[in-house]
Write an enzyme that holds these catalytic residues in place. Sequence first.
Site, PDB file in Angstrom:
ATOM      1  N   TYR A   1      -0.500 -20.834  12.551  1.00 61.01           N
ATOM      2  CA  TYR A   1       0.527 -20.432  13.534  1.00 61.01           C
ATOM      3  C   TYR A   1      -0.022 -19.320  14.429  1.00 61.01           C
ATOM      4  O   TYR A   1       0.020 -19.425  15.657  1.00 61.01           O
ATOM      5  CB  TYR A   1       1.805 -19.945  12.831  1.00 61.01           C
ATOM      6  CG  TYR A   1       2.667 -19.115  13.740  1.00 61.01           C
ATOM      7  CD1 TYR A   1       2.651 -17.729  13.661  1.00 61.01           C
ATOM      8  CD2 TYR A   1       3.444 -19.727  14.713  1.00 61.01           C
ATOM      9  CE1 TYR A   1       3.401 -16.962  14.523  1.00 61.01           C
ATOM     10  CE2 TYR A   1       4.201 -18.963  15.584  1.00 61.01           C
ATOM     11  CZ  TYR A   1       4.173 -17.581  15.487  1.00 61.01           C
ATOM     12  OH  TYR A   1       4.907 -16.823  16.350  1.00 61.01           O
TER      13      TYR A   1
ATOM     14  N   SER B   1       2.610 -13.161  19.920  1.00 55.16           N
ATOM     15  CA  SER B   1       3.068 -12.515  18.690  1.00 55.16           C
ATOM     16  C   SER B   1       2.080 -11.453  18.237  1.00 55.16           C
ATOM     17  O   SER B   1       0.874 -11.585  18.440  1.00 55.16           O
ATOM     18  CB  SER B   1       3.200 -13.570  17.579  1.00 55.16           C
ATOM     19  OG  SER B   1       3.344 -12.964  16.319  1.00 55.16           O
TER      20      SER B   1
ATOM     21  N   LYS C   1      -1.100 -19.107  18.684  1.00 56.49           N
ATOM     22  CA  LYS C   1      -0.693 -18.081  19.652  1.00 56.49           C
ATOM     23  C   LYS C   1      -1.932 -17.513  20.354  1.00 56.49           C
ATOM     24  O   LYS C   1      -1.971 -17.381  21.576  1.00 56.49           O
ATOM     25  CB  LYS C   1       0.079 -16.960  18.950  1.00 56.49           C
ATOM     26  CG  LYS C   1       1.465 -17.364  18.462  1.00 56.49           C
ATOM     27  CD  LYS C   1       2.359 -17.813  19.616  1.00 56.49           C
ATOM     28  CE  LYS C   1       3.771 -18.097  19.152  1.00 56.49           C
ATOM     29  NZ  LYS C   1       4.632 -18.610  20.261  1.00 56.49           N
TER      30      LYS C   1
HETATM   31  C1  WQD Z   1       8.561  -8.649   6.882  1.00 60.50           C
HETATM   32  C2  WQD Z   1       8.362  -7.789   5.640  1.00 60.50           C
HETATM   33  C3  WQD Z   1       7.384  -9.010   3.815  1.00 60.50           C
HETATM   34  C4  WQD Z   1      10.823 -11.712   3.242  1.00 60.50           C
HETATM   35  C5  WQD Z   1       6.443 -12.876  10.534  1.00 60.50           C
HETATM   36  C6  WQD Z   1       5.387 -13.653  11.224  1.00 60.50           C
HETATM   37  C7  WQD Z   1       5.183 -13.132  12.617  1.00 60.50           C
HETATM   38  C8  WQD Z   1       6.503 -13.025  13.359  1.00 60.50           C
HETATM   39  C9  WQD Z   1       7.540 -12.266  12.565  1.00 60.50           C
HETATM   40  C10 WQD Z   1       6.646 -14.869  14.862  1.00 60.50           C
HETATM   41  C11 WQD Z   1       7.037  -8.055   4.945  1.00 60.50           C
HETATM   42  C12 WQD Z   1       8.805  -8.571   3.467  1.00 60.50           C
HETATM   43  C13 WQD Z   1       9.982 -10.717   3.721  1.00 60.50           C
HETATM   44  C14 WQD Z   1      11.358 -11.603   1.936  1.00 60.50           C
HETATM   45  C15 WQD Z   1      10.194  -9.520   1.655  1.00 60.50           C
HETATM   46  N1  WQD Z   1       7.003 -14.287  13.690  1.00 60.50           N
HETATM   47  N2  WQD Z   1       9.681  -9.641   2.946  1.00 60.50           N
HETATM   48  N3  WQD Z   1      11.021 -10.506   1.194  1.00 60.50           N
HETATM   49  O1  WQD Z   1       5.593 -11.476   7.871  1.00 60.50           O
HETATM   50  O2  WQD Z   1       5.977  -9.348   9.223  1.00 60.50           O
HETATM   51  O3  WQD Z   1       6.018 -11.549  10.380  1.00 60.50           O
HETATM   52  O4  WQD Z   1       7.640 -12.902  11.295  1.00 60.50           O
HETATM   53  O5  WQD Z   1       5.934 -14.449  15.717  1.00 60.50           O
HETATM   54  O6  WQD Z   1       4.329 -14.025  13.271  1.00 60.50           O
HETATM   55  O7  WQD Z   1       4.186 -13.458  10.517  1.00 60.50           O
HETATM   56  O8  WQD Z   1       7.871 -10.942   8.872  1.00 60.50           O
HETATM   57  O9  WQD Z   1      10.164 -10.958   7.969  1.00 60.50           O
HETATM   58  O10 WQD Z   1       8.412 -12.475   6.898  1.00 60.50           O
HETATM   59  O11 WQD Z   1       8.294 -10.005   6.521  1.00 60.50           O
HETATM   60  O12 WQD Z   1       9.882  -8.539   0.961  1.00 60.50           O
HETATM   61  O13 WQD Z   1      12.139 -12.481   1.449  1.00 60.50           O
HETATM   62  O14 WQD Z   1       9.377  -8.131   4.694  1.00 60.50           O
HETATM   63  O15 WQD Z   1       6.515  -8.860   2.702  1.00 60.50           O
HETATM   64  O16 WQD Z   1       6.581  -6.823   4.401  1.00 60.50           O
HETATM   65  P1  WQD Z   1       6.289 -10.782   8.993  1.00 60.50           P
HETATM   66  P2  WQD Z   1       8.746 -11.176   7.542  1.00 60.50           P
END
Ligand code: WQD
Length: 337
Positions: free
Chosen positions: A149, A125, A153
């Site tokens: 997590y 990841s 990885k």
């Molecule tokens: C994306 C953007 C949030 C939800 C995670 C894991 C990573 C990978 C992918 C496995 C950010 C914003 C999110 C919400 C929001 N998984 N957001 N409201 O954090 O980039 O990555 O998932 O490998 O390991 O860390 O993904 O989709 O949670 O967030 O504003 O309800 O959307 O702040 O900017 P992230 P995400």
Amino acid sequence: MTTILVTGGTGYIGSHTAAALIQSGYEVVILDNLYNSNEHVLERIQTITGVLPKFYQCDILDKAGLKKIFDENKIDAVIHFAGYKAVGESCEIPLTYYENNISGSINLYEAMNDAGVKTLVFSSSATVYGAPKSVPIREDFPTHTTNPYGSTKLMNEMILADVCASDPEWSVLLLRYFNPIGAHQSGLLGEVPNGIPNNLVPYIARVANGTLEFLRVWGNDYPTVDGTGVRDYIHVCDLADGHIAAVKYALEHKGADYINLGTGNGYSVLQVLHAYEKACGKELPYKIMERRPGDIATCYADTEKAFKLLGWKAKYNIDDMCRDSWNFTVKNPDGIV
Ligand code: WQD
């Protein structure tokens, strides 16, 4: 026929990859403990491909179960998806994450070694980069994790690099995914999160189908185009195709290598929200909230190495991803049942 064991093969990325492998002429054996999926996924894969994959309900903590799979099947390579993957949950129950994602993975690698199967594609990841010093992120950037997590990885990457250093017969590709979203164009496979989604697009999908009231936007004071977080969203079908290219390469080479799987494009939360509004044909309510702890401002991939080494690049854009996500959501209001 070349046979690939897909651990976690009834999960989101695993099921899309299993279907793509079959359509590319591989024989697929699926291992899954069904903790975060169900057996109906197998029927969906059969509907798409015409092939019902051989399935073992098995936990990677079950050493005897792993041995049985390698005893009963001539496995040529393994794609290892099985693992817990919720960042927030990993902070609450770190020991469960380390036991499953580290001890369970070591069980798999030992079972592979005992069976003489030394070709592996590992589901890593972009989270291993932590907060990058600049973007786009290259594979030689420093790694730094900020949650259990992500640490599991990175530890798997280190373990597998050491295994390759100890035995030149091993071939390992460590694929660093950015943000996988979207669903199979048929609407038969897609993401079905347990409970309230943590990730952006599954949450937006639930706002779009009316099961959640509004999107909480975690901060709009980041140094980005509109103040909201920027990420490299990649279509899950592009990711699956990346695994096809990776396993082909791994079967033809030895040693360990790291490869980003992303599009090289960054989209903000609000840009994704507006793309989803186009896909679903309705305005989606949102509220600006405080930043989410641990979030970074901007993250997107340098995709040069994936193209040079694997001849692979993503082909779907954000509108394709939102269209396919919405199509799956409409067709599967109760998930894959
Ligand atoms: C994306 C953007 C949030 C939800 C995670 C894991 C990573 C990978 C992918 C496995 C950010 C914003 C999110 C919400 C929001 N998984 N957001 N409201 O954090 O980039 O990555 O998932 O490998 O390991 O860390 O993904 O989709 O949670 O967030 O504003 O309800 O959307 O702040 O900017 P992230 P995400």
